[in-house]
Each structure stands twice: as C-alpha cells, then as structure tokens.
Design a protein around this motif. Structure first.
Motif, short mmCIF file in Angstrom:
data_model
loop_
_atom_site.label_atom_id
_atom_site.label_comp_id
_atom_site.label_asym_id
_atom_site.label_seq_id
_atom_site.Cartn_x
_atom_site.Cartn_y
_atom_site.Cartn_z
N GLU A 126 9.19 -9.66 7.00
CA GLU A 126 10.40 -8.95 7.42
C GLU A 126 10.04 -7.78 8.34
O GLU A 126 10.73 -7.51 9.32
N CYS A 127 8.95 -7.11 8.02
CA CYS A 127 8.48 -6.00 8.85
C CYS A 127 8.14 -6.49 10.26
O CYS A 127 8.55 -5.89 11.25
N PHE A 128 7.40 -7.59 10.35
CA PHE A 128 7.03 -8.15 11.65
C PHE A 128 8.27 -8.50 12.46
O PHE A 128 8.36 -8.18 13.65
N VAL A 129 9.23 -9.14 11.83
CA VAL A 129 10.47 -9.53 12.53
C VAL A 129 11.21 -8.30 13.03
O VAL A 129 11.63 -8.24 14.19
N ASP A 130 11.38 -7.30 12.18
CA ASP A 130 12.10 -6.08 12.59
C ASP A 130 11.39 -5.37 13.74
O ASP A 130 12.03 -4.86 14.65
N CYS A 131 10.07 -5.32 13.69
CA CYS A 131 9.31 -4.64 14.75
C CYS A 131 9.43 -5.39 16.08
O CYS A 131 9.59 -4.77 17.13
N THR A 132 9.36 -6.72 16.04
CA THR A 132 9.48 -7.47 17.29
C THR A 132 10.89 -7.35 17.86
O THR A 132 11.05 -7.32 19.08
N ILE A 133 11.89 -7.27 17.01
CA ILE A 133 13.26 -7.08 17.49
C ILE A 133 13.39 -5.73 18.19
O ILE A 133 14.10 -5.60 19.19
N GLN A 134 12.68 -4.73 17.69
CA GLN A 134 12.74 -3.40 18.28
C GLN A 134 11.84 -3.26 19.52
O GLN A 134 11.75 -2.19 20.10
N GLY A 135 11.14 -4.33 19.90
CA GLY A 135 10.36 -4.32 21.13
C GLY A 135 8.87 -4.08 20.95
O GLY A 135 8.14 -3.96 21.93
N TYR A 136 8.40 -4.01 19.72
CA TYR A 136 6.97 -3.84 19.47
C TYR A 136 6.31 -5.21 19.38
O TYR A 136 6.95 -6.22 19.11
N ARG A 137 5.00 -5.24 19.61
CA ARG A 137 4.26 -6.51 19.57
C ARG A 137 3.96 -6.95 18.15
O ARG A 137 3.97 -8.13 17.83
N MET A 138 3.67 -6.00 17.26
CA MET A 138 3.27 -6.31 15.89
C MET A 138 3.92 -5.34 14.91
O MET A 138 4.41 -4.29 15.30
N GLY A 139 3.84 -5.70 13.65
CA GLY A 139 4.30 -4.83 12.57
C GLY A 139 3.64 -5.24 11.28
O GLY A 139 3.47 -6.43 11.03
N SER A 140 3.25 -4.26 10.47
CA SER A 140 2.57 -4.55 9.21
C SER A 140 3.00 -3.56 8.14
O SER A 140 3.35 -2.42 8.44
N CYS A 141 2.91 -4.00 6.90
CA CYS A 141 3.13 -3.11 5.76
C CYS A 141 1.80 -2.43 5.45
O CYS A 141 0.85 -3.10 5.03
N VAL A 142 1.71 -1.14 5.73
CA VAL A 142 0.45 -0.40 5.56
C VAL A 142 0.74 0.98 4.98
O VAL A 142 1.88 1.43 4.94
N ASN A 143 -0.32 1.64 4.55
CA ASN A 143 -0.21 3.04 4.17
C ASN A 143 -1.36 3.80 4.80
O ASN A 143 -2.47 3.30 4.92
N GLN A 144 -1.08 5.02 5.25
CA GLN A 144 -2.07 5.81 5.97
C GLN A 144 -3.17 6.28 5.03
O GLN A 144 -4.34 6.26 5.38
N LYS A 145 -2.81 6.68 3.84
CA LYS A 145 -3.77 7.12 2.82
C LYS A 145 -3.49 6.33 1.55
O LYS A 145 -2.35 5.90 1.34
N PRO A 146 -4.50 6.15 0.69
CA PRO A 146 -4.27 5.35 -0.53
C PRO A 146 -3.14 5.87 -1.41
O PRO A 146 -2.46 5.09 -2.07
N GLN A 147 -2.90 7.17 -1.42
CA GLN A 147 -1.85 7.70 -2.28
C GLN A 147 -0.46 7.62 -1.63
O GLN A 147 0.55 7.84 -2.31
N ASP A 148 -0.38 7.32 -0.35
CA ASP A 148 0.91 7.21 0.34
C ASP A 148 1.59 5.89 0.00
O ASP A 148 0.94 4.90 -0.31
N PRO A 149 2.92 5.86 0.08
CA PRO A 149 3.65 4.61 -0.14
C PRO A 149 3.41 3.65 1.02
O PRO A 149 3.09 4.06 2.14
N ILE A 150 3.56 2.37 0.76
CA ILE A 150 3.39 1.35 1.79
C ILE A 150 4.65 1.29 2.62
O ILE A 150 5.75 1.14 2.11
N GLN A 151 4.47 1.40 3.96
CA GLN A 151 5.61 1.40 4.88
C GLN A 151 5.43 0.32 5.94
O GLN A 151 4.32 -0.10 6.23
N CYS A 152 6.53 -0.06 6.54
CA CYS A 152 6.51 -0.98 7.67
C CYS A 152 6.26 -0.16 8.93
O CYS A 152 7.08 0.65 9.32
N CYS A 153 5.10 -0.35 9.55
CA CYS A 153 4.74 0.39 10.76
C CYS A 153 4.60 -0.59 11.93
O CYS A 153 3.95 -1.62 11.82
#
Length: 83
Positions: free
Chosen positions: A53-80
């Motif tokens: 779902e993250c990949f689809v939403d990102c491509t609709i918004q004009g980005y090439r890729m999208g992934s569920c990631v977190n910047q730091k281990p304690q951060d929540p996982i977000q669609c970036c």
C-alpha cells in the motif's frame, strides 16, 4: 531432432548470458540510508497498511519508490517515499 538440439543450445546460451551479466543486488540495507525521511506520509500498520500500500501511494504521489521503514530502532515504522 536438429530443431530441438538448436533450441536447447540457444536456451543454454541465454542462461549463460544472464548469469554472467553484471547485476548489483544489495540485501544489506544499503538502500535504506538513501531514503529521505522528509517524505514520510503515514504509519505502517501490520495487516492494514503495509509495504504494498505504501508503494502504491508513493507512486501515485509521483515518487519512484516507497517503503515501510523507521529511521531509528525506537521510532515507529512509517511509509516513506523517495526517488
């Protein structure tokens, strides 16, 4: 019989060419360091909003890729999204 032999030889040559081609595949997470966390759009929730779902939403918004990631281990996982 000659056609079958020629087909088998051609098939093996294609397999050899593909196996010798220079492809770089990284599974170490090196790509994750390139993600700009400025383009995180929503939280990823298991079984409700995941990588697909993250990949689809990102491509609709004009980005090439999208992934569920977190910047730091304690951060929540977000669609970036990223290019």
């Amino acid at each position: 019989m000659g056609i079958a032999k020629t087909s088998v030889i051609f098939f093996h040559l294609v397999i050899l060419a593909v196996s010798l081609s220079d492809h770089t595949v990284t599974a170490s997470g090196a790509q994750m360091n390139k993600i700009s966390y400025d383009h995180c759009i929503t939280m990823c929730v298991e079984y409700k909003y995941g990588s697909r779902e993250c990949f689809v939403d990102c491509t609709i918004q004009g980005y090439r890729m999208g992934s569920c990631v977190n910047q730091k281990p304690q951060d929540p996982i977000q669609c970036c999204c990223y290019n």
